[in-house]
Design an enzyme around this catalytic site. Structure first.
Site, PDB file in Angstrom:
ATOM      1  N   LYS A 149     -57.295  48.727 -69.180  1.00  9.08           N
ATOM      2  CA  LYS A 149     -57.066  49.890 -70.402  1.00  9.08           C
ATOM      3  C   LYS A 149     -56.758  48.979 -71.702  1.00  9.08           C
ATOM      4  O   LYS A 149     -57.409  49.507 -72.703  1.00  9.08           O
ATOM      5  CB  LYS A 149     -55.617  50.227 -69.917  1.00  9.08           C
ATOM      6  CG  LYS A 149     -55.543  51.033 -68.770  1.00  9.08           C
ATOM      7  CD  LYS A 149     -54.179  51.468 -68.062  1.00  9.08           C
ATOM      8  CE  LYS A 149     -54.224  52.152 -66.848  1.00  9.08           C
ATOM      9  NZ  LYS A 149     -52.712  52.399 -66.219  1.00  9.08           N
ATOM     10  N   GLN A 175     -46.798  50.328 -66.667  1.00 10.02           N
ATOM     11  CA  GLN A 175     -47.720  50.079 -65.266  1.00 10.02           C
ATOM     12  C   GLN A 175     -46.645  50.229 -64.227  1.00 10.02           C
ATOM     13  O   GLN A 175     -45.812  49.556 -63.989  1.00 10.02           O
ATOM     14  CB  GLN A 175     -48.525  49.019 -65.305  1.00 10.02           C
ATOM     15  CG  GLN A 175     -49.443  48.785 -64.187  1.00 10.02           C
ATOM     16  CD  GLN A 175     -50.604  49.936 -64.365  1.00 10.02           C
ATOM     17  OE1 GLN A 175     -50.888  50.258 -65.361  1.00 10.02           O
ATOM     18  NE2 GLN A 175     -51.285  50.075 -63.222  1.00 10.02           N
ATOM     19  N   ASP A 223     -48.616  58.482 -70.402  1.00  6.29           N
ATOM     20  CA  ASP A 223     -49.036  58.546 -69.002  1.00  6.29           C
ATOM     21  C   ASP A 223     -48.481  60.102 -68.599  1.00  6.29           C
ATOM     22  O   ASP A 223     -48.797  60.304 -67.245  1.00  6.29           O
ATOM     23  CB  ASP A 223     -48.189  57.708 -68.035  1.00  6.29           C
ATOM     24  CG  ASP A 223     -49.191  56.677 -67.527  1.00  6.29           C
ATOM     25  OD1 ASP A 223     -50.465  56.884 -67.262  1.00  6.29           O
ATOM     26  OD2 ASP A 223     -48.838  55.553 -67.545  1.00  6.29           O
TER      27      ASP A 223
HETATM   28  N1  GUN Z   1     -50.364  52.583 -61.389  1.00  3.96           N
HETATM   29  C1  GUN Z   1     -51.309  53.157 -60.591  1.00  3.96           C
HETATM   30  N2  GUN Z   1     -51.953  54.262 -61.484  1.00  3.96           N
HETATM   31  C2  GUN Z   1     -51.095  54.325 -62.586  1.00  3.96           C
HETATM   32  C3  GUN Z   1     -51.173  55.014 -63.774  1.00  3.96           C
HETATM   33  O1  GUN Z   1     -52.060  55.949 -64.123  1.00  3.96           O
HETATM   34  N3  GUN Z   1     -50.254  54.886 -64.742  1.00  3.96           N
HETATM   35  C4  GUN Z   1     -49.377  53.781 -64.569  1.00  3.96           C
HETATM   36  N4  GUN Z   1     -48.555  53.595 -65.698  1.00  3.96           N
HETATM   37  N5  GUN Z   1     -49.332  52.899 -63.559  1.00  3.96           N
HETATM   38  C5  GUN Z   1     -50.181  53.297 -62.542  1.00  3.96           C
END
Ligand code: GUN
Length: 285
Positions: A38, A82, A105
């Site tokens: 990311k 995350q 998110d």
């Molecule tokens: N862990 C697995 N997928 C995601 C996601 O889309 N966002 C976040 N913040 N953590 C994750």
């Protein structure tokens, strides 16, 4: 790339660079990999991007204090925490502590509610990535029977809302569904986000199904005798697999997305789209 061009123009006009903050607690290797991707992609489109890596023993209060600082910082436009967080942390309280205006998110209940009501909001990253993947592949959604395996707040539940918004007939299956195969065999579009390797076998899908695999399961690599393989350091060899038994389902599917490589890159693309949308709202551009 469209976003990169837009950002270049805003910055040339004197606006600040969009700034995305990616927070990770502990060094879960999968999380490090996702956060790294990311971060790289955000920089590629011209964002300023910060990874904030906190130690595994960070307390809930310490994380909330860091979030409060980013929430209040006018130079930060998007915040991502995350998941999973270490077991001693309360993920829901964390989700509620991210400013809804910077919630890239779509974790904050206000934004989840807005999505449920069909109002403008950041889009849940993986679910929206799946919709974009289906759209980009020319798959018609309207009127089709979509079955979602899994009801997590991260993927299954919001995905059902987005499919409903696109006029699918939506059905959820989960761990208490008695005969999952009886439901999945009706699916025109089957999306598995259950997190169980090998959950969906060929006899559970109908001919021509569109199958999307969202599972990220790390499993042992087995040798010819069915025993786990080990590397030179004596560590078991692992591989990333989805929820679908790929070869069996692919034989009947009209379209299938694999693991790895299917949904993952589309999730990152949604995070970038959301970052730019939050930036535009904050900066008024
Ligand atoms: N862990 C697995 N997928 C995601 C996601 O889309 N966002 C976040 N913040 N953590 C994750």
């Amino acid at each position: 790339m469209r976003l990169r061009r837009q950002i270049r123009r805003w910055v040339a006009d004197g606006h600040p660079q969009p700034h995305a903050v990616f927070m990770q607690v502990g060094d879960n290797p999968a999380s490090s990999q996702y956060v790294g991707m990311k971060n790289r992609q955000a920089e590629k489109i011209g964002c300023r991007s910060t990874i904030e890596l906190l130690p595994e023993d960070t307390t809930q209060q310490q994380l909330l204090a860091r979030l409060a600082i980013h929430n209040a910082d006018p130079g930060v436009h998007s915040i991502l925490v995350q998941l999973p967080l270490p077991g001693h942390m309360d993920e829901q309280q964390v989700a509620e502590s991210i400013s809804p205006l910077k919630d890239v998110d779509c974790f904050h209940p206000e934004n989840v509610g807005r999505v449920a009501l069909g109002l403008p909001a950041p889009r849940p990253a993986t679910p929206q990535g799946i919709i974009n993947l289906l759209d980009a592949s020319g798959i018609e959604l309207q009127g089709r029977h979509a079955v979602v395996l899994g009801r997590s707040n991260l993927v299954g539940k919001p995905l059902g809302l987005l499919l409903l918004e696109r006029n699918c007939t939506v059905c959820y299956c989960h761990s208490r569904t008695p005969d999952i195969g009886a439901v999945t065999r009706q699916a025109d579009i089957l999306i598995s986000a259950a997190g169980r390797a090998g959950l969906v076998t060929g006899d559970m899908v109908k001919q021509g199904v569109v199958a999307v695999d969202v599972g990220t399961n790390f499993v042992h690599i087995l040798d010819d005798a069915g025993e786990p393989e080990y590397d030179e350091q004596g560590e078991p060899r692992m591989q990333l697999v989805g929820d679908l038994l790929f070869d069996e389902v692919a034989e009947k599917a009209s379209w299938i997305s694999p693991v790895p490589g299917g949904v993952g890159p589309m999730t990152i693309a949604t995070v970038l789209e959301n970052t730019v949308a939050l930036y535009r709202r904050i900066e008024g551009v």
